[in-house]
Structures are given as structure tokens and as C-alpha cells.
Scaffold this motif. Structure first.
Motif, short mmCIF file in Angstrom:
data_model
loop_
_atom_site.label_atom_id
_atom_site.label_comp_id
_atom_site.label_asym_id
_atom_site.label_seq_id
_atom_site.Cartn_x
_atom_site.Cartn_y
_atom_site.Cartn_z
N ILE A 76 -20.27 -1.69 8.55
CA ILE A 76 -19.07 -2.34 7.96
C ILE A 76 -18.85 -0.85 7.98
CG2 ILE A 76 -17.92 -3.54 6.33
CD1 ILE A 76 -19.45 -5.73 6.60
N ASP A 77 -17.09 -0.72 7.96
CA ASP A 77 -17.09 0.62 6.60
C ASP A 77 -15.90 0.27 5.65
OD1 ASP A 77 -15.34 2.33 6.19
OD2 ASP A 77 -13.74 2.83 8.36
N GLU A 78 -16.59 0.62 5.16
CA GLU A 78 -15.80 0.23 3.65
C GLU A 78 -14.85 1.10 3.34
OE1 GLU A 78 -18.67 1.20 0.26
OE2 GLU A 78 -20.97 0.66 1.42
N VAL B 35 -12.56 -1.83 4.58
CA VAL B 35 -12.37 -3.31 3.70
C VAL B 35 -11.74 -2.60 2.79
CG1 VAL B 35 -13.90 -4.32 1.98
CG2 VAL B 35 -15.06 -4.05 4.18
N GLU B 36 -12.50 -2.06 1.67
CA GLU B 36 -10.83 -1.42 0.25
C GLU B 36 -9.57 -1.75 1.09
OE1 GLU B 36 -10.11 2.02 -1.69
OE2 GLU B 36 -12.83 1.53 -1.51
N LEU C 278 -8.22 -3.80 3.42
CA LEU C 278 -7.51 -4.60 3.61
C LEU C 278 -7.53 -5.60 2.76
CD1 LEU C 278 -10.29 -5.22 6.86
CD2 LEU C 278 -7.74 -5.47 6.94
N THR C 279 -8.59 -5.13 1.20
CA THR C 279 -8.61 -5.82 -0.28
C THR C 279 -6.82 -5.69 -0.49
OG1 THR C 279 -10.85 -5.41 0.06
CG2 THR C 279 -9.40 -6.32 -2.14
#
Length: 115
Positions: A20-22, A25-26, A28-29
Motif C-alpha cells: 500500500i502506497d502511504e 492513502v494520505e 485519498l484521506t
């Protein structure tokens, strides 16, 4: 042998987690937050305004209730005064009757009739 029912559906998930690419995720968040945050902030300010209006309304209602209580006490006081006037009139009538009786007895004594 190993059939399809023996394989757990979660198998292999733990190994996939490091992929998972952090940064994704950041991003997207942040995108999710930026999408919903303005609506939530508007809702928050609307709720605050509503709460303030309710406080003002409650204070106004309390003032009106106290006015009604004052009116009721004024009505009670008026009833008390009219009752006092009624009894005062009774006392005045009794006093007048006593004075009249006193005059009659005095006249009878002057006439020589002993009572």
C-alpha cells in the motif's frame, strides 16, 4: 488434498499490506476530508446558531413566565384588597350599630329607665 473450502479468504492479505502506497492513502484521506469538511463546518455553524437562538428563546420564555406569575400575584393582591374592603365595611357597620345602641341606652337612662 487441499480443496477450495480449506483456503481462508484472508490468506495473503497480510503479505499485500506493505504494497500500500502511504502517499496515496494520505492523498485519498486529504481528498475525502476536503470533500466533506466544508459541509461539516457549515453544519457546525448552523447548529451553533440554532443553539444560541434556543438560549435566547428560553430566556424570553422565562421572562414571560415571570410576568405571568407577577400578574397572578397582582390578581391575588386585588382579591385580598377587595376582601379587606368588604370586612372593613362590616366593621364600620358594626361600629355604627354599636354607636346607635349606645345612644339609645343613653336616652333610656336619661328618661329614668334603668337597664
Amino acid at each position: 488434498g487441499v480443496g477450495p473450502s480449506d483456503v481462508s479468504p484472508d490468506e495473503g492479505v497480510i503479505e499485500d499490506l506493505p504494497l500500500i502506497d502511504e502517499k496515496a492513502v494520505e492523498q485519498l484521506t486529504e481528498g475525502l476530508i476536503s470533500h466533506y469538511l466544508p459541509d461539516l463546518q457549515r453544519s457546525k455553524s448552523a447548529l451553533q446558531e440554532l443553539t444560541q437562538n434556543q438560549v435566547v428563546l428560553l430566556e424570553t420564555l422565562e421572562q414571560e413566565i415571570s410576568k405571568f406569575k407577577e400578574c397572578n400575584s397582582i390578581v391575588d393582591i386585588n382579591a385580598l384588597f377587595s376582601e379587606a374592603k368588604h370586612y372593613h365595611n362590616k366593621l364600620v357597620n358594626i361600629r355604627n350599630e354599636m354607636m346607635m345602641l349606645h345612644e339609645k341606652t343613653s336616652k333610656l337612662k336619661v328618661s329614668g329607665i334603668n337597664i
